[in-house]
Write a protein that holds these residues in place. Sequence first.
Motif, PDB file in Angstrom:
ATOM      1  N   ALA A  62       0.695  -1.198  -0.042  1.00  0.00           N
ATOM      2  CA  ALA A  62       0.070   0.096   0.029  1.00  0.00           C
ATOM      3  C   ALA A  62       0.862   1.323   0.103  1.00  0.00           C
ATOM      4  CB  ALA A  62      -0.882  -0.067   1.315  1.00  0.00           C
ATOM      5  N   ARG A  63       1.736   1.282   0.936  1.00  0.00           N
ATOM      6  CA  ARG A  63       3.072   2.395   0.729  1.00  0.00           C
ATOM      7  C   ARG A  63       3.614   2.570  -0.385  1.00  0.00           C
ATOM      8  NH1 ARG A  63       4.218   7.156   2.438  1.00  0.00           N
ATOM      9  NH2 ARG A  63       6.542   7.399   3.143  1.00  0.00           N
ATOM     10  N   ALA A  64       4.033   1.503  -1.268  1.00  0.00           N
ATOM     11  CA  ALA A  64       4.603   1.736  -2.480  1.00  0.00           C
ATOM     12  C   ALA A  64       3.592   2.231  -3.527  1.00  0.00           C
ATOM     13  CB  ALA A  64       4.964   0.292  -2.864  1.00  0.00           C
ATOM     14  N   LYS A  65       2.592   1.805  -3.540  1.00  0.00           N
ATOM     15  CA  LYS A  65       1.400   2.208  -4.284  1.00  0.00           C
ATOM     16  C   LYS A  65       1.259   3.622  -4.083  1.00  0.00           C
ATOM     17  CE  LYS A  65      -0.576   0.280  -7.434  1.00  0.00           C
ATOM     18  NZ  LYS A  65       0.179   0.033  -8.772  1.00  0.00           N
ATOM     19  N   LEU A  66       1.095   4.150  -2.873  1.00  0.00           N
ATOM     20  CA  LEU A  66       1.163   5.544  -2.729  1.00  0.00           C
ATOM     21  C   LEU A  66       1.890   6.274  -3.161  1.00  0.00           C
ATOM     22  CD1 LEU A  66      -0.622   7.562  -0.621  1.00  0.00           C
ATOM     23  CD2 LEU A  66       0.783   7.129   0.914  1.00  0.00           C
ATOM     24  N   VAL A  67       3.340   5.999  -3.109  1.00  0.00           N
ATOM     25  CA  VAL A  67       4.473   7.169  -3.493  1.00  0.00           C
ATOM     26  C   VAL A  67       4.901   6.707  -4.710  1.00  0.00           C
ATOM     27  CG1 VAL A  67       5.345   7.125  -1.082  1.00  0.00           C
ATOM     28  CG2 VAL A  67       6.313   5.636  -2.577  1.00  0.00           C
ATOM     29  N   TYR A  68       4.644   5.620  -5.159  1.00  0.00           N
ATOM     30  CA  TYR A  68       5.178   5.625  -6.883  1.00  0.00           C
ATOM     31  C   TYR A  68       4.291   6.376  -7.882  1.00  0.00           C
ATOM     32  CZ  TYR A  68       6.714   2.814 -10.945  1.00  0.00           C
ATOM     33  OH  TYR A  68       7.068   2.504 -11.999  1.00  0.00           O
ATOM     34  N   THR A  69       4.981   7.139  -8.631  1.00  0.00           N
ATOM     35  CA  THR A  69       4.573   8.095  -9.552  1.00  0.00           C
ATOM     36  C   THR A  69       3.554   7.591 -10.898  1.00  0.00           C
ATOM     37  OG1 THR A  69       6.552   8.290 -10.791  1.00  0.00           O
ATOM     38  CG2 THR A  69       6.012   9.929  -8.825  1.00  0.00           C
ATOM     39  N   SER A  70       3.686   6.072 -10.943  1.00  0.00           N
ATOM     40  CA  SER A  70       2.864   5.643 -12.227  1.00  0.00           C
ATOM     41  C   SER A  70       2.222   4.501 -11.749  1.00  0.00           C
ATOM     42  CB  SER A  70       3.936   4.886 -13.092  1.00  0.00           C
ATOM     43  OG  SER A  70       3.494   4.408 -14.162  1.00  0.00           O
ATOM     44  N   ASP A  71       1.192   4.100 -12.510  1.00  0.00           N
ATOM     45  CA  ASP A  71       0.306   3.022 -12.062  1.00  0.00           C
ATOM     46  C   ASP A  71       0.786   1.570 -12.688  1.00  0.00           C
ATOM     47  OD1 ASP A  71       0.081   3.313 -14.788  1.00  0.00           O
ATOM     48  OD2 ASP A  71      -1.975   3.840 -14.722  1.00  0.00           O
ATOM     49  N   ASP A  72       1.943   1.118 -12.865  1.00  0.00           N
ATOM     50  CA  ASP A  72       2.469  -0.041 -13.265  1.00  0.00           C
ATOM     51  C   ASP A  72       2.225  -0.754 -12.065  1.00  0.00           C
ATOM     52  OD1 ASP A  72       3.641   1.225 -15.536  1.00  0.00           O
ATOM     53  OD2 ASP A  72       5.352   1.881 -14.289  1.00  0.00           O
ATOM     54  N   PRO A  73       1.971  -2.190 -12.463  1.00  0.00           N
ATOM     55  CA  PRO A  73       1.718  -2.989 -11.304  1.00  0.00           C
ATOM     56  C   PRO A  73       2.815  -3.457 -10.548  1.00  0.00           C
ATOM     57  CG  PRO A  73       1.336  -4.095 -13.548  1.00  0.00           C
ATOM     58  CD  PRO A  73       1.694  -2.843 -13.743  1.00  0.00           C
ATOM     59  N   ILE A  74       2.528  -3.946  -9.430  1.00  0.00           N
ATOM     60  CA  ILE A  74       3.619  -4.467  -8.643  1.00  0.00           C
ATOM     61  C   ILE A  74       3.718  -6.084  -8.992  1.00  0.00           C
ATOM     62  CG2 ILE A  74       4.445  -5.270  -6.160  1.00  0.00           C
ATOM     63  CD1 ILE A  74       3.172  -2.785  -5.250  1.00  0.00           C
TER      64      ILE A  74
END
Length: 238
Positions: free
Chosen positions: A115-127
């Motif tokens: 959740a933290r990674a998706k919050l700060v990452y600037t793109s919508d690329d999947p984990i």
Amino acid sequence: MASITQVRRWHRLLAPLIGIQVLLWSISGAYMVLTDIDDIHGDHLVAEPLLPIDHAQVRLTFDGVKADYPGAMHIRLKQTPQGPVYFFKDGGIARAIDAKTGELLTPPDEASIRARAKLVYTSDDPIVKVSLYEEQAPAEMSPRLLPLYRVDFDASLSPSLYFSASTGELVGKRYDGWRLFDFLWMLHIMDYLERDNIHNNLLRIASLLALLLALTGVLLAWRSLKPAPEHEKPETKA
């Protein structure tokens, strides 16, 4: 004093010995000065929300942190979505305590790191993968930051974000542009293990040899501009 013949001999000996390293210095140095260091650092990969500190919620002071943790170093107060938190190092271990209660925060689990990674990452690329490193850090990260979570995204240049497994803080941003820079930096400073020691003996020796190569080259160039003495001129046939 050395004769011009001796200088030429030294130059020819030094050229193959150190010439390849001089070329590597030139290539790696050019890459370093022609690239944007902020891009290399991966600043474009993240955009952390900057939250103002809610001082009304802060019950624990800096002195209180030092009293509870006498070995605490690099104490920082930071606002998080859960409230104000003190981050610091205690005996080399990253800690986070609630500034409202003074309680040590529970280390994050994989779900909260995602959740933290998706919050700060600037793109919508999947984990694509989340990895936990507890004993041995990846080569691209310092062991001093262990334990670590690594979050890999499905995107070009293979971006990865690193978070402290103790506090959940973002501690590193890596992608192939950084990795190329790191490889060239290794070649540049000739530290093939840790990649951060610019005072190693191998670099010192190579620098002295390169200096000798340059000096002998300057002497040869200077000598070529002077008229040759009569006894050194080649004989001409009638």
